[in-house]
Design an enzyme around this catalytic site. Sequence first.
Site, mmCIF file in Angstrom:
data_model
loop_
_atom_site.group_PDB
_atom_site.id
_atom_site.type_symbol
_atom_site.label_atom_id
_atom_site.label_comp_id
_atom_site.label_asym_id
_atom_site.label_seq_id
_atom_site.Cartn_x
_atom_site.Cartn_y
_atom_site.Cartn_z
ATOM 1 N N THR A 219 -79.698 86.840 -77.967
ATOM 2 C CA THR A 219 -79.944 88.004 -76.927
ATOM 3 C C THR A 219 -78.527 88.355 -76.570
ATOM 4 O O THR A 219 -78.620 89.738 -76.005
ATOM 5 C CB THR A 219 -80.677 87.397 -75.682
ATOM 6 O OG1 THR A 219 -79.751 86.513 -75.150
ATOM 7 C CG2 THR A 219 -81.992 86.733 -76.204
ATOM 8 N N TYR A 267 -72.744 89.886 -64.858
ATOM 9 C CA TYR A 267 -72.301 89.336 -66.293
ATOM 10 C C TYR A 267 -70.685 89.462 -66.330
ATOM 11 O O TYR A 267 -70.141 88.438 -67.099
ATOM 12 C CB TYR A 267 -73.041 90.099 -67.294
ATOM 13 C CG TYR A 267 -74.119 89.149 -67.805
ATOM 14 C CD1 TYR A 267 -73.987 88.069 -68.931
ATOM 15 C CD2 TYR A 267 -75.403 89.111 -67.117
ATOM 16 C CE1 TYR A 267 -75.058 87.343 -69.315
ATOM 17 C CE2 TYR A 267 -76.525 88.115 -67.502
ATOM 18 C CZ TYR A 267 -76.334 87.205 -68.571
ATOM 19 O OH TYR A 267 -77.298 86.348 -68.888
ATOM 20 N N LEU A 279 -79.859 92.101 -73.085
ATOM 21 C CA LEU A 279 -81.119 92.129 -72.591
ATOM 22 C C LEU A 279 -81.903 91.085 -73.289
ATOM 23 O O LEU A 279 -82.607 91.332 -74.214
ATOM 24 C CB LEU A 279 -81.467 93.619 -73.061
ATOM 25 C CG LEU A 279 -82.493 94.249 -72.229
ATOM 26 C CD1 LEU A 279 -82.134 94.432 -70.698
ATOM 27 C CD2 LEU A 279 -83.092 95.811 -72.612
ATOM 28 N N HIS A 280 -82.153 90.018 -72.494
ATOM 29 C CA HIS A 280 -82.695 88.871 -73.004
ATOM 30 C C HIS A 280 -84.230 89.115 -73.529
ATOM 31 O O HIS A 280 -84.655 88.831 -74.485
ATOM 32 C CB HIS A 280 -82.640 87.637 -72.280
ATOM 33 C CG HIS A 280 -81.211 87.232 -71.670
ATOM 34 N ND1 HIS A 280 -80.166 86.818 -72.492
ATOM 35 C CD2 HIS A 280 -80.669 87.709 -70.432
ATOM 36 C CE1 HIS A 280 -79.095 86.782 -71.770
ATOM 37 N NE2 HIS A 280 -79.325 87.407 -70.730
ATOM 38 N N ASP A 281 -84.885 89.428 -72.342
ATOM 39 C CA ASP A 281 -86.367 89.020 -72.428
ATOM 40 C C ASP A 281 -87.316 89.843 -73.280
ATOM 41 O O ASP A 281 -88.199 89.389 -73.950
ATOM 42 C CB ASP A 281 -87.075 89.086 -71.001
ATOM 43 C CG ASP A 281 -86.442 87.854 -70.070
ATOM 44 O OD1 ASP A 281 -85.889 86.947 -70.688
ATOM 45 O OD2 ASP A 281 -86.638 87.928 -68.773
#
Length: 395
Positions: A219, A267, A279-281
Amino acid sequence: MSDTRIPVWLDCDPGHDDTFAILLAAYHPAIRILGVSTVFGNASLEKTTHNATSILTAISQSASIPVYIGASKALFRPPMHPPTDIHGETGLDGTELLPPPAVPPVATIPAIDAAYEALKSTPRGTAWVVATGSFTNAAALFMKYPELIQHVAGLSLMGGAIGNGFTAAVLGTVDGVPRVGNWTQFAEFNILADPEAAAFLLTHGELSKKTTLIPLDVTHLCLTTAQVQELILYGPEGRKEGMVPGRGKTELRQMLVELLLFFAKTYADVFGITEGPPLHDPLAVAAVLSGLDEKGGHKIPFYEHDPSVGVGMEGKGERYEVSVVTEGSYEDAKAGARTGQVTARLLPPGEEGVRIPRGLDLGVFWRVLEECISRADEANERARAVKQEAGVPTA
């Protein structure tokens, strides 16, 4: 004609990046969302549930995608304080453009029971469970209904961090100390929130063979840089003459970038990552598309091999035996314990295990995500037109 879209149950804890996971799942033409369940994590359960219903309202999907209320704490641990330094007090700080929910969550059936009913109604081997918050609901689902393990096509999880140069991603520094995790030096938040749930899913003999894990190592390759923010704000054609600089071409796009700007600041302040927030999810959603035909233009290719020995995007990639450290409390973890740490052992070629990609085609990912935003814009415009025709005031 049969529906060939991939059925997906999305379990989430919105959350700035969960917003994009919901949007991608709701508007990708190859995905059919069965339902959304909420879980504690980026904020309290009450707030993540409110956020999920608000996001669906913002993208004109509140009437077609139901939201169910899940777990407020880990399977066997006390309640956890949410990461307000990252997502703010509401879990979605940074914008005033989120609308009040048009449809409340479903309160007549527990989330895992609703998920079971929806998943069992799909043809065997077609549906995916995607979890982008703590893994409590997902683990409880497969614990209560073990027959689902054979029924679903796969489980996609956003969580964990491998480290040791697994990818070229920068994982960040806190107080001058490089780290692997994003909540402690060793642990990623979703895993630490419920390490017993994570251990159950990732070490289960059968379920692990159809599980994809998207760790921070992947990610953090997907940073929403200034260029990406411009793409989201104005679309692929860029800012046109007469458009106000910094103002999105639609209210939805403006809202999304305002959320990203808040996320970017936290962040930068907390982890020293200044190019843009990861943008992990949505990557956990994108991972379910790996079986699609390339010709449709909807697949988001993931790389499943060590690039030092050649990158492969076709055929069976690397698979891993994964373990999770469950010893220790939340307080122990903050004091330096390895609670929530994930380790992955590469398995011999052909052996079944957890799929952990090493990267993805970012150009394709951003293109597909922007296309989904465009579809949401169109849906919002249609909804606005219907309201105007009916004489209903619009903002």
